[in-house]
Design a protein around this motif. Sequence first.
Motif, short mmCIF file in Angstrom:
data_model
loop_
_atom_site.label_atom_id
_atom_site.label_comp_id
_atom_site.label_asym_id
_atom_site.label_seq_id
_atom_site.Cartn_x
_atom_site.Cartn_y
_atom_site.Cartn_z
N SER A 1 -6.13 -5.65 -16.93
CA SER A 1 -6.78 -5.23 -15.68
C SER A 1 -6.91 -6.40 -14.71
O SER A 1 -6.78 -7.56 -15.10
CB SER A 1 -8.17 -4.66 -15.99
OG SER A 1 -9.07 -5.71 -16.31
N ASN A 2 -7.17 -6.08 -13.46
CA ASN A 2 -7.35 -7.13 -12.45
C ASN A 2 -8.52 -8.04 -12.82
O ASN A 2 -8.46 -9.25 -12.59
CB ASN A 2 -7.56 -6.52 -11.07
CG ASN A 2 -6.28 -5.90 -10.52
OD1 ASN A 2 -5.21 -6.05 -11.09
ND2 ASN A 2 -6.40 -5.20 -9.42
N ASN B 1 -4.49 -12.23 -5.94
CA ASN B 1 -3.62 -11.16 -5.45
C ASN B 1 -2.15 -11.44 -5.73
O ASN B 1 -1.41 -10.53 -6.12
CB ASN B 1 -3.83 -10.94 -3.95
CG ASN B 1 -5.20 -10.38 -3.62
OD1 ASN B 1 -5.92 -9.87 -4.46
ND2 ASN B 1 -5.56 -10.48 -2.35
N GLU C 1 -1.61 -10.91 -9.49
CA GLU C 1 -1.69 -9.48 -9.80
C GLU C 1 -0.44 -8.75 -9.33
O GLU C 1 0.09 -7.89 -10.05
CB GLU C 1 -2.94 -8.87 -9.17
CG GLU C 1 -4.23 -9.35 -9.82
CD GLU C 1 -5.47 -9.07 -9.00
OE1 GLU C 1 -5.37 -8.42 -7.92
OE2 GLU C 1 -6.56 -9.49 -9.44
N THR C 2 0.06 -9.08 -8.14
CA THR C 2 1.26 -8.46 -7.60
C THR C 2 2.47 -8.79 -8.45
O THR C 2 3.31 -7.93 -8.76
CB THR C 2 1.49 -8.90 -6.13
OG1 THR C 2 0.35 -8.53 -5.36
CG2 THR C 2 2.74 -8.28 -5.55
N ILE D 1 2.49 -9.62 -11.64
CA ILE D 1 2.38 -8.95 -12.93
C ILE D 1 2.74 -7.47 -12.78
O ILE D 1 3.46 -6.91 -13.61
CB ILE D 1 0.96 -9.13 -13.51
CG1 ILE D 1 0.76 -10.59 -13.93
CG2 ILE D 1 0.73 -8.18 -14.70
CD1 ILE D 1 -0.66 -10.94 -14.30
N ALA D 2 2.27 -6.83 -11.72
CA ALA D 2 2.56 -5.42 -11.50
C ALA D 2 4.04 -5.17 -11.28
O ALA D 2 4.56 -4.10 -11.63
CB ALA D 2 1.76 -4.91 -10.31
N ALA D 3 4.75 -6.16 -10.74
CA ALA D 3 6.17 -6.01 -10.44
C ALA D 3 7.06 -6.23 -11.66
O ALA D 3 8.27 -5.96 -11.60
CB ALA D 3 6.57 -6.97 -9.32
N LYS D 4 6.48 -6.73 -12.75
CA LYS D 4 7.28 -7.02 -13.95
C LYS D 4 7.82 -5.74 -14.56
O LYS D 4 7.23 -4.73 -14.60
CB LYS D 4 6.44 -7.73 -15.02
CG LYS D 4 6.25 -9.16 -14.78
CD LYS D 4 5.81 -9.97 -15.97
CE LYS D 4 4.84 -9.29 -16.92
NZ LYS D 4 4.38 -10.16 -17.98
#
Length: 82
Positions: free
Chosen positions: A2-3, A73, A76-77, A79-82
């Motif tokens: 989580s963030n 940010n 987080e960005t 990691i989300a793009a992985k």
Amino acid sequence: MSNTDIKQKINDILIEEFEVDEEVIQPGAPLKESLDLDSLDYVDLVVLIESNFGVKLGEADFSGMTTFQDFYNVIETKIAAK
């Protein structure tokens, strides 16, 4: 992850590896002035972030980064793009 977990892990790295006071780490606080790291410390920080989160950071990622929240940010960005 989580963030909140990401932020806590980043904060833990800053506290443990760079002896940053926990009180200094605030989302709106200026990143560079608060950390007071030299150029080698920034290289170490990038390596630690990359190894802990499995993301690559480039010079462009730091260009608009002024606060701790900006730093969170970006990670987080990535990691989300992985």
